[in-house]
Each structure stands twice: as structure tokens, then as C-alpha cells.
Design an enzyme around this catalytic site. Structure first.
Site, PDB file in Angstrom:
ATOM      1  CB  SER A  74      -0.936   0.003   1.209  1.00  0.00           C
ATOM      2  OG  SER A  74      -0.213  -0.176   2.413  1.00  0.00           O
ATOM      3  CG  ASP A  77      -3.256   5.603   6.898  1.00  0.00           C
ATOM      4  OD1 ASP A  77      -2.070   5.322   7.173  1.00  0.00           O
ATOM      5  OD2 ASP A  77      -3.800   5.203   5.851  1.00  0.00           O
ATOM      6  CG  HIS A  83      -0.342   3.976   4.476  1.00  0.00           C
ATOM      7  ND1 HIS A  83      -1.552   3.533   4.981  1.00  0.00           N
ATOM      8  CD2 HIS A  83       0.171   2.939   3.767  1.00  0.00           C
ATOM      9  CE1 HIS A  83      -1.761   2.291   4.586  1.00  0.00           C
ATOM     10  NE2 HIS A  83      -0.732   1.912   3.852  1.00  0.00           N
TER      11      HIS A  83
END
Length: 368
Positions: free
Chosen positions: A45, A333, A336
Site C-alpha cells: 500500500s 493514517d 502510511h
């Protein structure tokens, strides 16, 4: 050019000349128009630019607000970021457009000559790492998808030109965070199955096999990112009353990186023509956390977007709150970095020296 068989037919001679001319022009345009013709992105991600949007069952998605609040037109794209992520900044450094998600290409579509992204949120080195998120593209599957793209390149350019194209292309691989977070998450099942050292050995063994496959498919320039300080993510910090980093998780992240550096040196010695740039993001993060104000950060513990303690009890979803100044937060978040933090790290990847980049940096790799 000398032809093995004399050509007596004028039409055949003209056809042969045209074929040779087209081949030469294609090779010249691929080799000389740009030092790096394409970017083939693999990973998780941290560099996903939207592949998971196309996985209907995946629960690891970012295609909703407040993600993308600082992206052009405040567009949420599937990036786990307030704006652009590392994949975008790597592409900019190399003068390329961000490679599109592989899953966005419809059946029969010819992949763009400037590269494709296979990265997928929640993926890991081990196939089972992303299972809690139901649907994802594991690293092994990403390599398989690249093999299909390679086959189309060979059809499009011919074997020789495709080989040159791939040999000059850059293959960034950003992986292992999810494998390690999975191990050190409270209640982890995998931690009952393996000791930390056995688990790291398993990761490195599997990773080496996948990198060897990539090399066999034509990848000769790899950028490999080590594991970050996963113990400093808000998701792991929140287990501390004072929000301190999880020391055990960081210890084993560093041990993984130590093994990764040895593995990469072994791989290069076994693979003629392979060159790599290793980015020690762990050391870069530690350095930043020691003096965050120097880099413009006033908050390195809390997630900008979320709810609860350290904004880490609830992920970044539309009902979460988010900070007004994203430039002074390191984390967007639970896991990340913010856009500005990601940009800083890619600056290091591109121009940095030891101990952060070894044995060369991205710019030097591109120039080979």
C-alpha cells in the site's frame, strides 16, 4: 548489416530493408530517448496507486475520503495518502508518468510502454500475509502479472528490443511491512507458528526466489526498500500509554534489513548484469524521529486521519477527523506517511548516499 542469404527479389529486399529500419528506429527510440524507458512498480500500500480499487472483495482500499484531500481536485484515487505517494515521486524523479494500475488495463489492452504498477495494499512477501483483507495481489502474483506484461512487450517490440527495454527499466520493490506488522500485531497467529528469526529467514528465502524470477524475466535494475520502523506506526504505538515506538517490532525490522542486505549482495554475485539500489528507510526514519522539527514535523506519533488514541483506534474513513495541517504530520493514517514525508524519502532514494543508499542511489542506477 550482412545478410546470410543473397536477396535476388527486389520486393523482398525492400521488405527486408523496411523491417531492419523499423527495428533500428524502435531500438533507438527505446534506448536513447530516455535513460529510463519504463517503471515497473511492485509492492504494497505504500506504492499502490489504485490496484485494490479493482478488487471487489478487498477491504484494504483507499478509494474514499479523506484520502486524496491534497491530491489534484481532492480526488481519492486508491492511494493510502492525503495526496501523492512514493510511486508518484519516483516516477517524477525519472521523468515518467506514474505507472497505471495493472488491474485498470482491460483485456486485450496493450500495456503502456512507460510501465505498469502491480502494487497492492495489504500484500506481502508471503502469499498468506494479506488474508485478513480478503482480496489482494501478493508479491508472487505481482511477478506473475509482470510476466504477462513482458510477453506482450515481446509481441509488441520483438524479443531483442524488449530485452533492451527491460534491461534499462527500473523495478522498485516496496514490500515486507505487512509481513512484519502481521507478526507483531497483538494476537498474531503467525507468531505462534514461528520464532522471529525463523520468520525473517522464511521471508528472505521467499523474497530471494521472487527476485530471481524477476531477474530471469529481464529485470536488471532493481530498487529495493528495506522494512521501515514499523514499531513507530500509530497502529503499534498505541499499545504504549505514552505513544512510544514498539521496540521489539523495530528490533526485528532491523534484523530483517540486515539479512536483506546480505541477500541482495548474494543475489548480485549470482546474477550477471544485475544492479540494485537498496534504500535503508529504517535508518532514515530513525534519523528523522530524533529531530523532527529539523524536517518541519511537529507530530510524529499521531495519525493525521483517524479516531481515538493517536487517531489509531479507527482507520481513516469518511467519518474520521483529519488534521488541518498535513505538512507537520509524519503519518497520514495508522500505517502510511503523509505526502510530504513520502516526498522526502524519495529525495533520499534518488540522491542519497550511505548509510541510507547502498551501494548506489536511484539516480546512479538510472544512469547505468
Amino acid at each position: 548489416m550482412v545478410f546470410a542469404t543473397p536477396i535476388n527479389n527486389v520486393g523482398a529486399a525492400i521488405t527486408m530493408f523496411v523491417n531492419v529500419f523499423v527495428f533500428t528506429m524502435l531500438r533507438t527510440s527505446v534506448c536513447n530517448a530516455q535513460a529510463v524507458p519504463a517503471l515497473y512498480m511492485l509492492g504494497d500500500s505504500l506504492v499502490d496507486v489504485g490496484n485494490n480499487n479493482y478488487l471487489p472483495l478487498s477491504v484494504a482500499k483507499a478509494n474514499f475520503p479523506h484520502n486524496g484531500v491534497d491530491f489534484p481536485n481532492r480526488k481519492f484515487t486508491g492511494r493510502f495518502s492525503n495526496g501523492e505517494n512514493a510511486a508518484d515521486f519516483i516516477a517524477k524523479k525519472l521523468g515518467l508518468r506514474t505507472s497505471p494500475p495493472y488491474l485498470s488495463l482491460t483485456d486485450g489492452t496493450t500495456p503502456p510502454i512507460t510501465g505498469v504498477s502491480f502494487a497492492s495494499g495489504s500484500s506481502g512477501i508471503l502469499n498468506e500475509t494479506g488474508q485478513p483483507y480478503i482480496q489482494y495481489i501478493s508479491l508472487a502474483q505481482q511477478v506473475d502479472y509482470f510476466s504477462l506484461v513482458r510477453d506482450k512487450l515481446v509481441q509488441q517490440l520483438g524479443p531483442s528490443v524488449a530485452q533492451v527495454h527491460l534491461s534499462k527499466s527500473i523495478f522498485p520493490i516496496v514490500i515486507a511491512s505487512n509481513d512484519l506488522i502481521t507478526y507483531f500485531t497483538v494476537g498474531s497467529l503467525v507468531s505462534r507458528k514461528y520464532t522471529p528469526q525463523r520468520y525473517i529467514d522464511l521471508l528472505l528465502s521467499n523474497y530471494k526466489g521472487l527476485l530471481k524470477t524477476l531477474y530471469a524475466l529481464g529485470a536488471q535494475k532493481m530498487v529495493v526498500t528495506g522494512a521501515p520502523t514499523i514499531g513507530c506506526c500509530p497502529s503499534l504505538r498505541k499499545s504504549s500509554r505514552t505513544g512510544e515506538c514498539n521496540a521489539e517490532a523495530n528490533f526485528w525490522s532491523k534484523k530483517y534489513n540486515d539479512g536483506l542486505k546480505v541477500m541482495l549482495q548474494e543475489l548480485k554475485s549470482e546474477s550477471l548484469g544485475l544492479n540494485y539500489a537498496y534504500f535503508d528507510i529504517y535508518s532514515a526514519m530513525i534519523n528523522l524521529f530524533l529531530s523532527p522539527e529539523t524536517y518541519g514535523f511537529t507530530n510524529i506519533k499521531e495519525a493525521c486521519c483517524g479516531l481515538g488514541y493517536l487517531n489509531a483506534d479507527v482507520p481513516c474513513i469518511p467519518t474520521s477527523t483529519f488534521c488541518l495541517n498535513r505538512r507537520n504530520h509524519f503519518f497520514w493514517d495508522l500505517y502510511h506517511p503523509t505526502e510530504v514525508a513520502a516526498s522526502m524519502f524519495i529525495d533520499i532514494m534518488y540522491n542519497g548516499t550511505q548509510p541510507y543508499m547502498f551501494p548506489i542511489n536511484l539516480k546512479q542506477l538510472a544512469d547505468i
